[in-house]
Motif scaffolding. Structure first.
Motif, PDB file in Angstrom:
ATOM      1  N   VAL A   1       2.155   1.940  -3.373  1.00 20.85           N
ATOM      2  CA  VAL A   1       1.127   2.580  -4.204  1.00 20.85           C
ATOM      3  C   VAL A   1       1.045   4.073  -3.865  1.00 20.85           C
ATOM      4  CG1 VAL A   1      -1.335   2.646  -4.730  1.00 20.85           C
ATOM      5  CG2 VAL A   1      -0.193   0.456  -4.480  1.00 20.85           C
ATOM      6  N   ASN A   2       1.097   4.384  -2.556  1.00 11.50           N
ATOM      7  CA  ASN A   2       1.058   5.794  -2.158  1.00 11.50           C
ATOM      8  C   ASN A   2       2.251   6.569  -2.713  1.00 11.50           C
ATOM      9  OD1 ASN A   2      -1.218   5.216  -0.743  1.00 11.50           O
ATOM     10  ND2 ASN A   2      -0.233   5.152   1.262  1.00 11.50           N
ATOM     11  N   TYR A   3       3.426   5.969  -2.637  1.00  6.60           N
ATOM     12  CA  TYR A   3       4.626   6.637  -3.143  1.00  6.60           C
ATOM     13  C   TYR A   3       4.533   6.898  -4.644  1.00  6.60           C
ATOM     14  CZ  TYR A   3       7.346   5.702   1.122  1.00  6.60           C
ATOM     15  OH  TYR A   3       7.819   5.678   2.404  1.00  6.60           O
TER      16      TYR A   3
ATOM     17  N   ASN B   1      10.473  12.896   4.702  1.00  4.16           N
ATOM     18  CA  ASN B   1       9.100  12.411   4.790  1.00  4.16           C
ATOM     19  C   ASN B   1       8.058  13.421   4.314  1.00  4.16           C
ATOM     20  OD1 ASN B   1       8.186   9.905   5.202  1.00  4.16           O
ATOM     21  ND2 ASN B   1       8.203   9.981   7.448  1.00  4.16           N
TER      22      ASN B   1
ATOM     23  N   GLN C   1      -6.691  10.190  -2.513  1.00  2.31           N
ATOM     24  CA  GLN C   1      -6.950   9.433  -3.739  1.00  2.31           C
ATOM     25  C   GLN C   1      -6.613   7.954  -3.577  1.00  2.31           C
ATOM     26  OE1 GLN C   1      -5.303  12.322  -3.552  1.00  2.31           O
ATOM     27  NE2 GLN C   1      -5.769  13.672  -5.273  1.00  2.31           N
ATOM     28  N   THR C   2      -5.407   7.691  -3.003  1.00  4.13           N
ATOM     29  CA  THR C   2      -5.039   6.283  -2.825  1.00  4.13           C
ATOM     30  C   THR C   2      -5.928   5.646  -1.757  1.00  4.13           C
ATOM     31  OG1 THR C   2      -3.257   7.051  -1.390  1.00  4.13           O
ATOM     32  CG2 THR C   2      -2.639   6.384  -3.592  1.00  4.13           C
TER      33      THR C   2
ATOM     34  N   GLN D   1       3.308  10.184  -5.827  1.00  4.92           N
ATOM     35  CA  GLN D   1       3.841  11.388  -5.184  1.00  4.92           C
ATOM     36  C   GLN D   1       5.328  11.541  -5.459  1.00  4.92           C
ATOM     37  OE1 GLN D   1       1.942  12.130  -1.118  1.00  4.92           O
ATOM     38  NE2 GLN D   1       1.724   9.935  -1.344  1.00  4.92           N
TER      39      GLN D   1
ATOM     40  N   MET E   1       0.845  -1.204   0.000  1.00  5.26           N
ATOM     41  CA  MET E   1       0.000   0.000   0.000  1.00  5.26           C
ATOM     42  C   MET E   1       0.877   1.250   0.000  1.00  5.26           C
ATOM     43  SD  MET E   1      -2.933  -0.899   2.718  1.00  5.26           S
ATOM     44  CE  MET E   1      -4.626  -1.073   2.216  1.00  5.26           C
ATOM     45  N   THR E   2       1.946   1.206   0.783  1.00  4.64           N
ATOM     46  CA  THR E   2       2.853   2.354   0.848  1.00  4.64           C
ATOM     47  C   THR E   2       3.480   2.613  -0.514  1.00  4.64           C
ATOM     48  OG1 THR E   2       3.338   1.596   3.070  1.00  4.64           O
ATOM     49  CG2 THR E   2       4.719   3.346   2.214  1.00  4.64           C
TER      50      THR E   2
ATOM     51  N   ALA F   1       2.265   8.474   9.186  1.00  7.66           N
ATOM     52  CA  ALA F   1       2.787   9.475   8.254  1.00  7.66           C
ATOM     53  C   ALA F   1       3.764   8.859   7.255  1.00  7.66           C
ATOM     54  CB  ALA F   1       3.477  10.604   9.031  1.00  7.66           C
ATOM     55  N   TRP F   2       4.507   7.835   7.722  1.00  6.89           N
ATOM     56  CA  TRP F   2       5.505   7.220   6.839  1.00  6.89           C
ATOM     57  C   TRP F   2       4.857   6.561   5.630  1.00  6.89           C
ATOM     58  CZ3 TRP F   2       5.226   1.974   5.943  1.00  6.89           C
ATOM     59  CH2 TRP F   2       4.408   1.246   6.811  1.00  6.89           C
ATOM     60  N   MET F   3       3.565   6.231   5.739  1.00  2.00           N
ATOM     61  CA  MET F   3       2.905   5.563   4.623  1.00  2.00           C
ATOM     62  C   MET F   3       2.486   6.556   3.540  1.00  2.00           C
ATOM     63  SD  MET F   3       0.687   2.458   6.234  1.00  2.00           S
ATOM     64  CE  MET F   3       0.337   1.678   4.672  1.00  2.00           C
ATOM     65  N   ALA F   4       2.625   7.847   3.824  1.00  2.00           N
ATOM     66  CA  ALA F   4       2.384   8.887   2.826  1.00  2.00           C
ATOM     67  C   ALA F   4       1.013   8.767   2.162  1.00  2.00           C
ATOM     68  CB  ALA F   4       3.482   8.869   1.762  1.00  2.00           C
ATOM     69  N   TRP F   5      -0.023   8.655   3.004  1.00  2.00           N
ATOM     70  CA  TRP F   5      -1.377   8.499   2.452  1.00  2.00           C
ATOM     71  C   TRP F   5      -1.847   9.754   1.730  1.00  2.00           C
ATOM     72  CZ3 TRP F   5      -3.985   4.242   1.636  1.00  2.00           C
ATOM     73  CH2 TRP F   5      -3.649   3.103   2.376  1.00  2.00           C
ATOM     74  N   THR F   6      -2.623   9.553   0.675  1.00  2.00           N
ATOM     75  CA  THR F   6      -3.356  10.656   0.045  1.00  2.00           C
ATOM     76  C   THR F   6      -4.817  10.225  -0.010  1.00  2.00           C
ATOM     77  OG1 THR F   6      -3.170   9.731  -2.177  1.00  2.00           O
ATOM     78  CG2 THR F   6      -1.391  11.189  -1.455  1.00  2.00           C
TER      79      THR F   6
ATOM     80  N   TRP G   1       1.993  15.702  -4.349  1.00  2.00           N
ATOM     81  CA  TRP G   1       1.136  14.972  -5.285  1.00  2.00           C
ATOM     82  C   TRP G   1       1.686  15.084  -6.707  1.00  2.00           C
ATOM     83  CZ3 TRP G   1      -2.350  11.362  -5.465  1.00  2.00           C
ATOM     84  CH2 TRP G   1      -3.167  11.246  -6.585  1.00  2.00           C
TER      85      TRP G   1
ATOM     86  N   PHE H   1       5.871  14.737   1.130  1.00  2.00           N
ATOM     87  CA  PHE H   1       5.472  14.230  -0.182  1.00  2.00           C
ATOM     88  C   PHE H   1       4.613  15.250  -0.923  1.00  2.00           C
ATOM     89  CE2 PHE H   1       6.630  10.529   2.217  1.00  2.00           C
ATOM     90  CZ  PHE H   1       7.265   9.737   1.282  1.00  2.00           C
TER      91      PHE H   1
ATOM     92  N   PHE I   1      -7.986   2.171  -2.274  1.00  2.77           N
ATOM     93  CA  PHE I   1      -7.947   0.967  -1.441  1.00  2.77           C
ATOM     94  C   PHE I   1      -9.298   0.693  -0.794  1.00  2.77           C
ATOM     95  CE2 PHE I   1      -3.277   1.629  -1.468  1.00  2.77           C
ATOM     96  CZ  PHE I   1      -2.975   0.418  -2.044  1.00  2.77           C
TER      97      PHE I   1
END
Lengths: 298, 93
Positions: free
Chosen positions: A32-34, A43, B12-13, A37, A29-30, B5-10, A47, A45, B17
């Motif tokens: 996919v998030n990366y 840390n 959209q993603t 971005q 999942m991470t 925060a390390w997972m860098a959620w947005t 868009w 990010f 999911f």
């Protein structure tokens, strides 16, 4: 007899599911998030939408160019080693002894290369193929053939292919040997009575009986070679130039060398999708070969 | 609470999911309340609803990538095409 289906048994898989969630699903999942971005570290990010994917799939860009180059290199590598290892493995399995004390000896000998860790295999060949102190490199050079795997792309390819063949052909051979052992003697006796030639025995008895193990061997060897990293990394480091930079090596360079997390994430997702698709095709073929056989036998 | 925060959620993603997760929940509920048997379609392989969902999702990913690589932006067309493809898979495979 009717079987009662109890779906509550699925709760027993819950611990495994949780472990996989932490070790595989969350990192995926991470990624996919990366992939959507950009980051400059710390840390933080920004868009970028599908920008990385667009760049990745356009061979005229820097990222797309290197992605497609590595992809073709990896596919070529897998094709070459499959074309060598599968026939060679069958040949070795056919010539292995069926009975007597030599069976154990040949099985141990065949299993030896499989027990050596990847990075050790890389180191062994790195030294073995050196022109100054390596036995192989020294002999080849003294035969009058100009051979230098650190400078010549073709030499590097040959060395990596030979190394992989040395490392993994025994896996194919052992699988085929197991397939051959499962053929009852009656089949061979019938063939002898019919006066079948050696080739006819191979075509009509041995090959069909080996079909399933061969499929597994091809799948295993394809996946392993398509994801190969350690051996070429130790042997050539992807060089000379980018001549042996396979997808996995390129990915590590991009993610950990340049720390381009967004680009690397996009690349690994596409890489992952390709592997998923190929695995599904292989898996479907494999399970259906069995199902068809069961239907025929029933 | 965990620091994610390390997972860098947005968002959209997150939406993406959530969509996948709700699909899986719907499939689970369907499997409980309306069990099914495998059927053989045009691919000549026995498939369940789950198999067809997998084929649809994997195919959709490739449709989006191909659209991005060959046609360009405006991925809504690719999404539309994927829905069409998924409908086709569920009808015929």
């Amino acid at each position: 007899m009717t079987k009662t289906v109890n779906n509550k048994a699925w709760f027993l898989v819950l611990p495994v599911f949780l472990i996989v969630a932490f070790s595989a699903v969350l990192p995926l999942m991470t990624v996919v998030n990366y992939s959507v971005q950009d980051t400059f570290g710390n840390n933080q990010f920004f868009w970028n939408g599908v920008g990385w994917f667009q760049e990745l799939l356009d061979p005229t860009t820097d990222l797309g160019g290197r992605f497609f180059d590595s992809l073709w290199r990896t596919l070529l590598f897998s094709a070459i080693i499959l074309m060598i290892e599968v026939p060679l493995g069958i040949l070795v399995a056919l010539s292995m002894p069926r009975e007597g004390w030599t069976v154990a000896l040949s099985l141990v000998l065949m299993a030896l290369p499989l027990l050596i860790p990847w990075n050790v295999v890389g180191t062994i060949w790195q030294v073995f193929a050196r022109g100054d102190i390596g036995l192989l490199g020294w002999v080849v050079n003294h035969l009058g053939i100009d051979y230098n795997y650190t400078g010549d792309p073709l030499d590097a390819w040959i060395t990596i292919v030979v190394m992989d063949v040395w490392h993994w052909t025994s896996l194919v051979a052992l699988l085929c040997y197991a397939g051959l052992k499962s053929i009852p003697d009656a089949y061979y006796q019938a063939a002898r009575i019919d006066g079948a030639s050696r080739w006819a025995v191979f075509r009509t008895i041995q090959l069909p009986k080996m079909r399933r193990v061969l499929l597994i061997a091809v799948l295993l060897r394809f996946m392993d070679s398509f994801m190969i990293y350690t051996e070429p990394f130790v042997l050539t480091g992807g060089g000379p130039g980018n001549a042996t930079t396979f997808l996995s090596i390129d990915l590590v360079k991009l993610a950990l060398g340049q720390f381009d997390l967004g680009k690397a994430a996009a690349m690994s997702l596409v890489y992952n999708l390709i592997i998923l698709a190929i695995c599904w095709v292989f898996y479907t073929i494999m399970t259906n070969v069995d199902a068809q056989k069961e239907r025929v036998e029933a | 609470m965990f620091d994610l925060a390390w997972m860098a959620w947005t968002w959209q993603t997150g939406l993406f999911f959530a969509g996948i997760a709700s699909l899986l929940i719907v499939m689970t509920l369907l499997a409980i309340y309306s069990p099914e048997t495998e059927r053989v379609g045009i691919l000549r392989i026995p498939t369940t609803r789950g198999d067809r969902l997998f084929i649809s999702l994997l195919g959709s990913a490739f449709i989006h990538l191909a659209w991005l690589g060959l046609v360009g932006l405006d991925l809504w067309w690719a999404s539309g095409l994927s829905l069409l493809y998924a409908a086709l898979v569920f009808r015929t495979v």
